[in-house]
Write an enzyme that holds these catalytic residues in place. Sequence first.
Site, PDB file in Angstrom:
ATOM      1  N   GLU A 224      27.345  48.135  52.435  1.00 40.10           N
ATOM      2  CA  GLU A 224      28.546  47.896  51.625  1.00 40.10           C
ATOM      3  C   GLU A 224      28.932  46.408  51.650  1.00 40.10           C
ATOM      4  O   GLU A 224      29.314  45.843  50.620  1.00 40.10           O
ATOM      5  CB  GLU A 224      29.695  48.780  52.139  1.00 40.10           C
ATOM      6  CG  GLU A 224      31.035  48.589  51.462  1.00 40.10           C
ATOM      7  CD  GLU A 224      31.051  48.863  49.963  1.00 40.10           C
ATOM      8  OE1 GLU A 224      30.052  49.377  49.427  1.00 40.10           O
ATOM      9  OE2 GLU A 224      32.056  48.518  49.317  1.00 40.10           O
TER      10      GLU A 224
ATOM     11  N   ASN B 298      58.034  57.361  42.618  1.00 43.34           N
ATOM     12  CA  ASN B 298      56.757  56.762  42.977  1.00 43.34           C
ATOM     13  C   ASN B 298      56.524  57.146  44.430  1.00 43.34           C
ATOM     14  O   ASN B 298      57.410  56.972  45.260  1.00 43.34           O
ATOM     15  CB  ASN B 298      56.889  55.237  42.809  1.00 43.34           C
ATOM     16  CG  ASN B 298      55.669  54.483  43.247  1.00 43.34           C
ATOM     17  OD1 ASN B 298      54.626  55.078  43.502  1.00 43.34           O
ATOM     18  ND2 ASN B 298      55.796  53.165  43.324  1.00 43.34           N
ATOM     19  N   GLY B 299      55.347  57.708  44.756  1.00 46.27           N
ATOM     20  CA  GLY B 299      55.074  58.079  46.145  1.00 46.27           C
ATOM     21  C   GLY B 299      54.767  59.555  46.275  1.00 46.27           C
ATOM     22  O   GLY B 299      54.433  60.230  45.290  1.00 46.27           O
TER      23      GLY B 299
ATOM     24  N   GLU C  12      27.895  41.516  44.403  1.00 43.70           N
ATOM     25  CA  GLU C  12      28.479  41.827  43.093  1.00 43.70           C
ATOM     26  C   GLU C  12      29.555  40.832  42.658  1.00 43.70           C
ATOM     27  O   GLU C  12      29.718  40.599  41.474  1.00 43.70           O
ATOM     28  CB  GLU C  12      28.979  43.267  43.003  1.00 43.70           C
ATOM     29  CG  GLU C  12      30.153  43.610  43.859  1.00 43.70           C
ATOM     30  CD  GLU C  12      30.595  45.068  43.723  1.00 43.70           C
ATOM     31  OE1 GLU C  12      30.433  45.658  42.651  1.00 43.70           O
ATOM     32  OE2 GLU C  12      31.113  45.603  44.714  1.00 43.70           O
TER      33      GLU C  12
ATOM     34  N   HIS D 207      10.881  45.087  61.349  1.00 46.27           N
ATOM     35  CA  HIS D 207       9.833  45.641  60.488  1.00 46.27           C
ATOM     36  C   HIS D 207       9.751  44.904  59.153  1.00 46.27           C
ATOM     37  O   HIS D 207       9.173  45.427  58.202  1.00 46.27           O
ATOM     38  CB  HIS D 207      10.078  47.140  60.263  1.00 46.27           C
ATOM     39  CG  HIS D 207      10.040  47.926  61.527  1.00 46.27           C
ATOM     40  ND1 HIS D 207       8.875  48.169  62.225  1.00 46.27           N
ATOM     41  CD2 HIS D 207      11.037  48.475  62.268  1.00 46.27           C
ATOM     42  CE1 HIS D 207       9.152  48.852  63.333  1.00 46.27           C
ATOM     43  NE2 HIS D 207      10.474  49.048  63.376  1.00 46.27           N
TER      44      HIS D 207
ATOM     45  N   LYS E  47      33.917  48.923  35.484  1.00 42.23           N
ATOM     46  CA  LYS E  47      34.633  49.686  36.507  1.00 42.23           C
ATOM     47  C   LYS E  47      34.190  51.143  36.524  1.00 42.23           C
ATOM     48  O   LYS E  47      34.115  51.768  37.563  1.00 42.23           O
ATOM     49  CB  LYS E  47      36.146  49.592  36.254  1.00 42.23           C
ATOM     50  CG  LYS E  47      37.002  50.218  37.341  1.00 42.23           C
ATOM     51  CD  LYS E  47      36.911  49.453  38.646  1.00 42.23           C
ATOM     52  CE  LYS E  47      37.544  50.172  39.817  1.00 42.23           C
ATOM     53  NZ  LYS E  47      37.049  49.652  41.109  1.00 42.23           N
TER      54      LYS E  47
ATOM     55  N   ARG F 281      49.608  50.230  37.260  1.00 45.69           N
ATOM     56  CA  ARG F 281      49.934  51.077  38.418  1.00 45.69           C
ATOM     57  C   ARG F 281      49.670  52.548  38.148  1.00 45.69           C
ATOM     58  O   ARG F 281      49.762  53.381  39.051  1.00 45.69           O
ATOM     59  CB  ARG F 281      51.411  50.912  38.792  1.00 45.69           C
ATOM     60  CG  ARG F 281      51.761  49.568  39.382  1.00 45.69           C
ATOM     61  CD  ARG F 281      53.207  49.546  39.778  1.00 45.69           C
ATOM     62  NE  ARG F 281      53.487  50.481  40.841  1.00 45.69           N
ATOM     63  CZ  ARG F 281      53.554  50.167  42.129  1.00 45.69           C
ATOM     64  NH1 ARG F 281      53.376  48.935  42.507  1.00 45.69           N
ATOM     65  NH2 ARG F 281      53.808  51.072  43.039  1.00 45.69           N
TER      66      ARG F 281
ATOM     67  N   LYS G 102      29.144  44.227  48.295  1.00 43.80           N
ATOM     68  CA  LYS G 102      30.383  43.533  47.912  1.00 43.80           C
ATOM     69  C   LYS G 102      30.098  42.066  47.645  1.00 43.80           C
ATOM     70  O   LYS G 102      30.526  41.507  46.654  1.00 43.80           O
ATOM     71  CB  LYS G 102      31.376  43.685  49.069  1.00 43.80           C
ATOM     72  CG  LYS G 102      32.773  43.964  48.824  1.00 43.80           C
ATOM     73  CD  LYS G 102      33.225  45.264  48.243  1.00 43.80           C
ATOM     74  CE  LYS G 102      32.421  45.928  47.225  1.00 43.80           C
ATOM     75  NZ  LYS G 102      32.736  47.285  46.925  1.00 43.80           N
TER      76      LYS G 102
ATOM     77  N   CYS H 261      52.755  54.842  41.110  1.00 44.95           N
ATOM     78  CA  CYS H 261      53.235  54.939  39.737  1.00 44.95           C
ATOM     79  C   CYS H 261      54.109  53.722  39.476  1.00 44.95           C
ATOM     80  O   CYS H 261      54.416  52.959  40.388  1.00 44.95           O
ATOM     81  CB  CYS H 261      54.075  56.190  39.549  1.00 44.95           C
ATOM     82  SG  CYS H 261      53.224  57.696  40.033  1.00 44.95           S
TER      83      CYS H 261
ATOM     84  N   TRP I 149      50.502  57.976  37.859  1.00 44.98           N
ATOM     85  CA  TRP I 149      49.136  58.123  38.379  1.00 44.98           C
ATOM     86  C   TRP I 149      49.207  59.385  39.230  1.00 44.98           C
ATOM     87  O   TRP I 149      49.800  59.380  40.306  1.00 44.98           O
ATOM     88  CB  TRP I 149      48.755  56.909  39.211  1.00 44.98           C
ATOM     89  CG  TRP I 149      47.366  56.931  39.744  1.00 44.98           C
ATOM     90  CD1 TRP I 149      46.968  57.303  41.004  1.00 44.98           C
ATOM     91  CD2 TRP I 149      46.178  56.562  39.055  1.00 44.98           C
ATOM     92  NE1 TRP I 149      45.612  57.174  41.115  1.00 44.98           N
ATOM     93  CE2 TRP I 149      45.094  56.723  39.948  1.00 44.98           C
ATOM     94  CE3 TRP I 149      45.905  56.109  37.767  1.00 44.98           C
ATOM     95  CZ2 TRP I 149      43.777  56.453  39.586  1.00 44.98           C
ATOM     96  CZ3 TRP I 149      44.597  55.837  37.418  1.00 44.98           C
ATOM     97  CH2 TRP I 149      43.555  55.998  38.318  1.00 44.98           C
TER      98      TRP I 149
HETATM   99  C1  F6R Z   1      31.064  48.649  43.772  1.00 45.12           C
HETATM  100  C2  F6R Z   1      31.506  49.740  42.914  1.00 45.12           C
HETATM  101  C3  F6R Z   1      30.467  50.640  42.344  1.00 45.12           C
HETATM  102  C4  F6R Z   1      31.005  52.070  42.267  1.00 45.12           C
HETATM  103  C5  F6R Z   1      29.995  52.980  41.546  1.00 45.12           C
HETATM  104  C6  F6R Z   1      30.447  54.414  41.561  1.00 45.12           C
HETATM  105  O1  F6R Z   1      32.130  47.886  44.232  1.00 45.12           O
HETATM  106  O2  F6R Z   1      32.669  49.896  42.666  1.00 45.12           O
HETATM  107  O3  F6R Z   1      29.286  50.573  43.068  1.00 45.12           O
HETATM  108  O4  F6R Z   1      31.227  52.527  43.574  1.00 45.12           O
HETATM  109  O5  F6R Z   1      29.838  52.546  40.224  1.00 45.12           O
HETATM  110  O6  F6R Z   1      31.679  54.567  40.946  1.00 45.12           O
HETATM  111  P1  F6R Z   1      32.579  55.825  41.180  1.00 45.12           P
HETATM  112  O7  F6R Z   1      33.002  55.847  42.600  1.00 45.12           O
HETATM  113  O8  F6R Z   1      33.722  55.656  40.228  1.00 45.12           O
HETATM  114  O9  F6R Z   1      31.734  57.027  40.859  1.00 45.12           O
END
Ligand code: F6R
Length: 607
Positions: A480, A98-99, A487, A503, A602, A27, A484, A2, A74
């Site tokens: 993953e 916060n915490g 993207e 294969h 996001k 935050r 990463k 927070c 948060w």
């Molecule tokens: C990749 C990323 C996305 C999310 C995906 C699901 O870095 O962030 O692949 O993981 O859009 O999002 P959530 O977890 O919010 O359902």
Amino acid sequence: MCGIIGYIGSRQATPILIGGLRKLEYRGYDSAGVSVYSEGTSRVVRCRGKLANLEEKLTREPAAGTIGIGHTRWATHGRPSDENSHPHKVGPISVIHNGIIENHLALRQELQASGSHFASETDTEIFAHLVAAQLVQGAENLTAAVRRALQKVRGSYAFVVMSDKEPGTLVAAKNSSPLVVGLGEGENYVASDVTAILAETRKVIFIDEGELVTVTREAVVITDFEGKVKQREPKIITWSAVQAEKGGFKHFMLKEIHEQPRAVADTLVGRVDLENDDVLLDGIELDVKKFKRIIFVACGTSYHASMVGEFMIEALARIPVEVDLASEFRYRDPIVGPGDLVIAVSQSGETLDTMEAIREAKRKGASVLAISNVVESSIPRLADYSFYTHAGPEIGVASTKAFTTQLVAIALLAVHLGRRTGALSKERARVLLSELVQLPQKMTDIVDGAAQLQVLARRYGKAHGFLFLGRSSQYPIALEGALKLKEISYIHAEGYAAGEMKHGPIALIDEHLPVVVLVPKGPHYEKIVSNLAEVRARQGKVLAIATKGDNDIGSHADDVVLVPDTALELQPILTVLPLQLLSYYVADGKGTDVDQPRNLAKSVTVE
Ligand code: F6R
């Protein structure tokens, strides 16, 4: 996570608090509030939602006065609501926090037994009751009351406390959550981050672990929790406001990679029961015998966490697990019913495909457990049970700390289930729990070595494609790592199960293709080493992620990054860190928009 701010001086506090909170909204933004003192009493104005809601409320209910505290939240304990918003006021005491207070349940029961009434579901309100009680029981002033109250709480925290009985003083304390004091002329500030006070002052004192600070208009006195005075020279902050928001890091993503030890520690708080070699699931009572199968549904990075979850739960609880992409599950008329526990994993808690997968599962009679980072978001609200990660808000579009905390949450769940199915002995549970608790330190060791990944990113970053290889629970980490990299750097990358290489993808290998191989110590070590030899025989360049103490790996790879050893089931939580750093530095080297890569959002609330 927070945001907190306090002001004491001769100007009106509210505009300063709101200005600071605006800088802190990254935050936390599910609720906000202020408590401002004037003429014998402090007025609390707070509400659910973004800061704009609070500003609007303050136009109707102004809070005048020259001393005040403010908070942006948060949620961790207690859903986002007006009552759960900070500040919490008990008698003359206003508190922001916060915490996480680890022993909040025991303290709440103790306080209720002695007649305290609670107005919220938060752990924070407990601290307001504790401080108020210390004053009633004769603490000589606010500082003494806070010091005594601190003896009773365990956990991670930064508190700021204000009393109507001692209006010239703010008292703040820190343990594992950031706290900084800002110095002005006849006025002073406290805050969780410098960014909140940078518009007012650049002269600051960072408060250390286990310190308490008493702030008046004219003075700042720092002591330890026993009352021993500490001397500290102020620092002058030269960061720009934008740098300050990112904690001095160039991007939010890099900041969030470095925040992982804290995020993991917060996700463990209050859940690891070392006395009984067990895991507490925040009061969730799962009828373990009822579930013949577990099905994970998720998207993207959360899907990769779910794939690791399959290994964890099958290994530790011996319950059969399936993993499905939410977007596939929802449309394929899945065979699912009352004997199934569907686990929906979603950082944001708002991903539409995951939400629809839950609806489909519920329609067919399955029970649903949500793992999410956002309290009371849509997915937890749809689910029968919710278990939260405590990563704090993730701003970088590429998920990092949300991923590792998801893995930790699933590992906790796996231990909990394993103890109940009988598949996991007390002794093995003890080992795993002790390894879980050591993860934050081991993660710190890895992120402290970020410079090596920076060098490697320079060495490999010009390649047109990458291959990531791993076996068993490292296979999802290979996926993953590839996700990463693509993207944020826009370089094509593939993650593959190492045994599948021959294969097909082996055709790609030549001297221009870097191959990142996850080869931690474990039962498949030798098999992976032979995959690695196959790559090198074709002039492929191998970057190996291996375990510290592995003295042989250097002869099989062009470059090696070593991570600390841990239990086999937990290795993915460590091996993913170098891959996050590698992607970050490759992308930064290319100059892409790391925090907001093109075409990505996001929170994916559309199909
Ligand atoms: C990749 C990323 C996305 C999310 C995906 C699901 O870095 O962030 O692949 O993981 O859009 O999002 P959530 O977890 O919010 O359902």
